[in-house]
Write a protein that holds these residues in place. Structure first.
Motif, PDB file in Angstrom:
ATOM      1  N   ARG A 161      -4.633   7.571  -7.687  1.00 28.28           N
ATOM      2  CA  ARG A 161      -4.268   8.543  -6.996  1.00 28.28           C
ATOM      3  C   ARG A 161      -5.205   9.917  -7.082  1.00 28.28           C
ATOM      4  NH1 ARG A 161       0.932   7.006  -8.491  1.00 28.28           N
ATOM      5  NH2 ARG A 161       0.956   8.628  -9.953  1.00 28.28           N
TER       6      ARG A 161
ATOM      7  N   PRO B 132      -5.501  12.106  -1.074  1.00 31.97           N
ATOM      8  CA  PRO B 132      -5.374  11.196   0.140  1.00 31.97           C
ATOM      9  C   PRO B 132      -4.060  11.060   0.882  1.00 31.97           C
ATOM     10  CG  PRO B 132      -6.056   9.751  -1.761  1.00 31.97           C
ATOM     11  CD  PRO B 132      -5.904  11.323  -2.108  1.00 31.97           C
ATOM     12  N   GLY B 133      -2.970  11.408  -0.163  1.00 27.83           N
ATOM     13  CA  GLY B 133      -1.767  11.516   0.330  1.00 27.83           C
ATOM     14  C   GLY B 133      -1.502  12.721   1.313  1.00 27.83           C
ATOM     15  N   SER B 134      -2.388  13.886   0.821  1.00 31.97           N
ATOM     16  CA  SER B 134      -2.068  15.075   2.132  1.00 31.97           C
ATOM     17  C   SER B 134      -2.640  14.524   3.276  1.00 31.97           C
ATOM     18  CB  SER B 134      -2.851  15.974   1.414  1.00 31.97           C
ATOM     19  OG  SER B 134      -2.435  16.485   0.288  1.00 31.97           O
ATOM     20  N   VAL B 135      -3.750  13.971   3.351  1.00 32.80           N
ATOM     21  CA  VAL B 135      -4.395  13.320   4.769  1.00 32.80           C
ATOM     22  C   VAL B 135      -3.499  12.511   5.412  1.00 32.80           C
ATOM     23  CG1 VAL B 135      -6.406  12.036   5.609  1.00 32.80           C
ATOM     24  CG2 VAL B 135      -7.027  13.485   3.521  1.00 32.80           C
ATOM     25  N   ARG B 136      -2.919  11.462   4.904  1.00 36.20           N
ATOM     26  CA  ARG B 136      -1.769  10.732   5.485  1.00 36.20           C
ATOM     27  C   ARG B 136      -0.959  11.867   6.107  1.00 36.20           C
ATOM     28  NH1 ARG B 136      -2.569   7.407   1.342  1.00 36.20           N
ATOM     29  NH2 ARG B 136      -1.046   7.837   0.222  1.00 36.20           N
ATOM     30  N   ARG B 137      -0.128  12.612   5.393  1.00 34.36           N
ATOM     31  CA  ARG B 137       0.751  13.414   5.684  1.00 34.36           C
ATOM     32  C   ARG B 137       0.396  14.238   6.913  1.00 34.36           C
ATOM     33  NH1 ARG B 137       2.188  13.177   0.382  1.00 34.36           N
ATOM     34  NH2 ARG B 137       1.115  15.187   0.049  1.00 34.36           N
TER      35      ARG B 137
ATOM     36  N   GLY C 196      -2.017  13.705   8.864  1.00 34.92           N
ATOM     37  CA  GLY C 196      -2.423  13.241  10.136  1.00 34.92           C
ATOM     38  C   GLY C 196      -4.010  12.952  10.316  1.00 34.92           C
TER      39      GLY C 196
END
Ligand SMILES: Cc1cc2nc3c(=O)[nH]c(=O)nc-3n(C[C@H](O)[C@H](O)[C@H](O)COP(=O)(O)OP(=O)(O)OC[C@H]3O[C@@H](n4cnc5c(N)ncnc54)[C@H](O)[C@@H]3O)c2cc1C
Length: 388
Positions: A182, A231-236, A238
């Motif tokens: 992560r 990377p989680g922020s990028v997914r959320r 968009g």
């Protein structure tokens, strides 16, 4: 270019040393090996010149290493910009620190100039040449490469692997590198000159909930944007552009066009290798492990490790001794240990928004402390180099 055997058995010896990867680490290694009289070939899978995700800031230590290598004039020849200040922003708070000896230069220009320096020293360069697998033997390393002419295998006495953060060439020999789960990934793009009003010589770094982003104007006038984001922020959000826009907004930074830009990403930034060599093989630069770009030192580490490995490669080419792997690991630790401590502490502290705001707030009242911290990246490496 290569007309060696078409399989691993029929490999032809083409050089004393092959260096895989023509980033700063690989080109520095190739230049120093060639100056030591070794027949050296440098290969890269990309067509040159090529850009790369990077903040494009050369620390004072990186510039000093180039001088020690006899390449100080490269920066002037490429119109590298003198780095004057770094502006660190955390929400409403900001601090400016003076940077004395650093420069700003696009990676397209820096890496092409370093590759040319290796060529001037006598190395042969082949771009669009991918190293696909290797086999270590008693008296040589056999390397399979793929270029426009197809697949061939070549044999060398010593292989230096400088395939960067995303390289996999050594996974079969040394095992996969250990990556932080992560962890942040690197992202970058180059925007037009009008995308920001940032002055030449200023580096702006904004710290946000999702990571951090830095901008600087490079020698052509274009705006280099580079960041480390979760990377989680990028997914959320968009996409990368939305995350960078959010970090910029949290910090009052004006960067136009991030939403439409085409972004390039990297694998997880924090990684390390348990061993930095195998029989007749040495690993340098990001391929040997990387932390985070927050202190802007990766190019300096890469140049120093590439340059320093050459003396060990020379001994290895003359006569192999298993102790050379340990010798390289000790030399590498000497180069990066102290600096990595600083970088690890800075990135751990600044990742927590409340601590980042408090630290920036305190430093804004003590600009002399901010200047001293910024200048720590200028401390020279202790290198035993051959000048061109
Ligand atoms: C977001 C971000 C910002 C950064 N900002 C800064 C900064 O401002 N200042 C700084 O000093 N550092 C910065 N860095 C770090 C810096 O970019 C790296 O540390 C540096 O590029 C490492 O150099 P290298 O030669 O080890 O690898 P690289 O520069 O990555 O070069 C590796 C080369 O190997 C080639 N290659 C890979 N696999 C193969 C193969 N199988 N066969 C042939 N060729 C291959 C690639 O095409 C590439 O050209 C930043 C990094 C990131 C991610």
């Amino acid at each position: 270019m290569f007309h060696g055997g078409r399989d691993m058995r029929g490999a032809m010896e083409i050089a004393d040393v092959v260096v895989v990867g023509a980033g700063p680490a690989g080109s520095a290694a190739a230049q120093q090996c060639a100056l030591r009289g070794l027949r050296t070939v440098l290969i890269d899978r990309k067509a040159f010149p090529r850009e790369k995700v990077c903040g494009c800031c050369l620390s004072g230590a990186a510039c000093a290493t180039l001088e020690q290598m006899g390449l100080g004039s490269v920066l002037d020849a490429q119109r590298a910009i003198a780095q004057r200040t770094v502006m660190l922003r955390a929400g409403q708070r900001s601090v400016r620190a003076r940077l004395g000896d650093g420069r700003i230069l696009s990676r397209g220009a820096l890496d092409a100039a370093m590759m040319n320096a290796a060529r001037d020293a006598g190395a042969t360069f082949c771009d669009r040449t991918l190293a696909t697998e290797l086999e270590t033997r008693e008296d040589r390393v056999v390397l399979a490469v793929r270029d426009d002419d197809g697949v061939s295998s070549i044999s060398v006495r010593v292989l230096i692997v400088a395939d960067g953060l995303g390289g996999h060439l050594l996974d079969g020999v040394l095992g996969r590198r250990v990556r932080r789960r992560r962890g942040a990934i690197g992202v970058g793009t180059l925007l037009s000159a009008e995308a920001s009003e940032i002055e030449r010589g200023v580096v702006e770094l904004g710290l946000g909930r999702e990571g951090y982003v830095g901008i600087a104007r490079v020698e052509s006038g274009a705006i280099d944007v580079a960041g480390a984001v979760n990377p989680g922020s990028v997914r959320r959000a968009g996409g990368v552009g939305a995350v960078i826009a959010s970090i910029a907004e949290q910090n009052g930074m004006r960067i136009e066009g991030v939403g439409e830009a085409s972004w390039v990403g990297t694998p997880t930034l924090v990684s390390r290798r348990r061993r930095l060599g195998a029989r007749r093989v040495f690993v340098v630069g990001d391929a040997a492990g990387y932390l985070e770009p927050i202190t802007g030192e990766g190019i300096g580490w890469a140049l120093a490790s590439g340059a320093r490995v050459a003396a060990i490669a020379q001994r290895a080419a003359r006569c192999w001794d298993d102790g050379l792997i340990g010798a390289w690991e000790r030399a590498h630790r000497e180069i990066v240990r102290e600096r990595r401590g600083l970088c690890a502490s800075a990135s751990a502290l600044l990742r927590v928004p409340a601590i980042a705001r408090a630290a920036v707030g305190v430093l804004s009242y003590h600009p002399d402390v901010a200047d001293s911290l910024a200048r720590m990246t200028a401390r020279r490496f202790d290198l035993n180099l051959v000048r061109s």
